[in-house]
Design a protein around this motif. Sequence first.
Motif, PDB file in Angstrom:
ATOM      1  N   ASP A 204       0.826  -1.209   0.000  1.00  0.00           N
ATOM      2  CA  ASP A 204       0.000   0.000   0.000  1.00  0.00           C
ATOM      3  C   ASP A 204       0.860   1.259   0.000  1.00  0.00           C
ATOM      4  N   GLY A 205       1.968   1.248   0.739  1.00  0.00           N
ATOM      5  CA  GLY A 205       2.767   2.457   0.875  1.00  0.00           C
ATOM      6  C   GLY A 205       3.717   2.701  -0.275  1.00  0.00           C
TER       7      GLY A 205
ATOM      8  N   GLU B  88       1.405   1.021  -4.211  1.00  0.00           N
ATOM      9  CA  GLU B  88       0.203   1.817  -4.488  1.00  0.00           C
ATOM     10  C   GLU B  88       0.417   3.293  -4.169  1.00  0.00           C
ATOM     11  N   GLN B  89       1.436   3.597  -3.375  1.00  0.00           N
ATOM     12  CA  GLN B  89       1.784   4.972  -3.004  1.00  0.00           C
ATOM     13  C   GLN B  89       0.584   5.733  -2.422  1.00  0.00           C
ATOM     14  N   LYS B  90      -0.083   5.047  -1.491  1.00  0.00           N
ATOM     15  CA  LYS B  90      -1.196   5.687  -0.798  1.00  0.00           C
ATOM     16  C   LYS B  90      -0.641   6.510   0.351  1.00  0.00           C
ATOM     17  N   SER B  91      -1.487   7.396   0.855  1.00  0.00           N
ATOM     18  CA  SER B  91      -1.028   8.292   1.921  1.00  0.00           C
ATOM     19  C   SER B  91      -0.697   7.503   3.180  1.00  0.00           C
ATOM     20  N   SER B  92       0.230   8.073   3.946  1.00  0.00           N
ATOM     21  CA  SER B  92       0.642   7.398   5.178  1.00  0.00           C
ATOM     22  C   SER B  92      -0.509   7.254   6.161  1.00  0.00           C
ATOM     23  N   ASP B  93      -1.387   8.266   6.205  1.00  0.00           N
ATOM     24  CA  ASP B  93      -2.535   8.166   7.111  1.00  0.00           C
ATOM     25  C   ASP B  93      -3.438   7.010   6.707  1.00  0.00           C
ATOM     26  N   TRP B  94      -3.674   6.867   5.429  1.00  0.00           N
ATOM     27  CA  TRP B  94      -4.552   5.775   4.940  1.00  0.00           C
ATOM     28  C   TRP B  94      -3.902   4.425   5.241  1.00  0.00           C
ATOM     29  N   VAL B  95      -2.603   4.320   4.951  1.00  0.00           N
ATOM     30  CA  VAL B  95      -1.902   3.048   5.153  1.00  0.00           C
ATOM     31  C   VAL B  95      -1.885   2.672   6.634  1.00  0.00           C
TER      32      VAL B  95
END
Length: 370
Positions: free
Chosen positions: A110-111, A114-121
Amino acid sequence: MPRTLPWMAAALTLIGVPAGLALTGGNVQGVMTATLAFWLAMLMLLVGRWPLSVLIVSVLTVIAWRTSGLIGSGWAWPATAAFAALALAGRLRTAVVAGALTLTYGLVWDGVVEQKSSDWVLGHIGGEALWLAAVLAATVAYRNTRRWQEEVAARLQQSLHEQELDALRRRAEERVGIARDLHDVVSHTLAVVGVHLNVALDSFDDEPEEARGALRLAQDVRGRAMTDLKSLVDVLREGNRIEPPAAGLEGLTGLAEQVRAAGVEVAVTELGERSEVPAPVATAVYRVVQESLTNTVRHAGATRVTVALRYTAANVVVEIADNGGGDGAGAPGHGIMGMRERVAALGGELATGPDPRGGFTVRAMIPIAA
């Protein structure tokens, strides 16, 4: 593992996976969600046999669905039942390691991928970590509770089994004791009565007075025996085991008189203080003397018998010796066995056998401390 548990796990997985994906927004395609739920549920039916294999296959299936974009959330929680089953099988450490590796993979995917935000991960992975920790903790608590209940049940079963064995042992001891007491009373009585009847029969024509005296003595002995037997029968009817009445050391004089009346000379000698002898030991001594004198009258063909008792601070020693043919025990029977059991029950020793000087000797040593 209970047989119904895999079916319950399968049912919860079949319902929980679609519901969880819908709540977390991971239901990308309904058919794939249903297929994943069905596949994971079917794996749960094998968890009782191969819990680790089922967990590995379940986790790999979830990862494959997730990385392929067939579902939009979840790395470890869709395989919750598999993690719980492995912990329930006693492999908590393996379940924790598997969960940590799965969530680490999800964190990287995910991090980084997918390079999702740290808060989401952190929110999603942290939520799964807390969920998995709670499930494993609840599973361990359940397993420990079941093990404690099983141990309590096993201890209770063992206690009941020991009580049953103790009851059987007590009943066996009661039967042996009753047989011994009946033998002591009946054997002695029949021996003495038999001698008096023989005397009466031999002197009936020539010496009627002697015959009547012998019959009166036989009647007296029979009366005392009937009293003893009645007491024993009363005890059996009441269901409480008590030693039938025995005269103890005070009754030795009466035993000697009965045997003298049967035509055998009896000498009783005592050395020491009899008042220090406890009742169980005194009763055992009385029974040993009674049985020995009975055997002398019935089997030895003796004209003289000596009864010697020595009382010390540590024990009582009783020795009965006759001048008969050296077979005072007669044919093998329950008399010697009964004496040996009585003496052994009090921690004593009994020795019987022919005397090299002639006759037969019975010697018993019973500790007073017992």
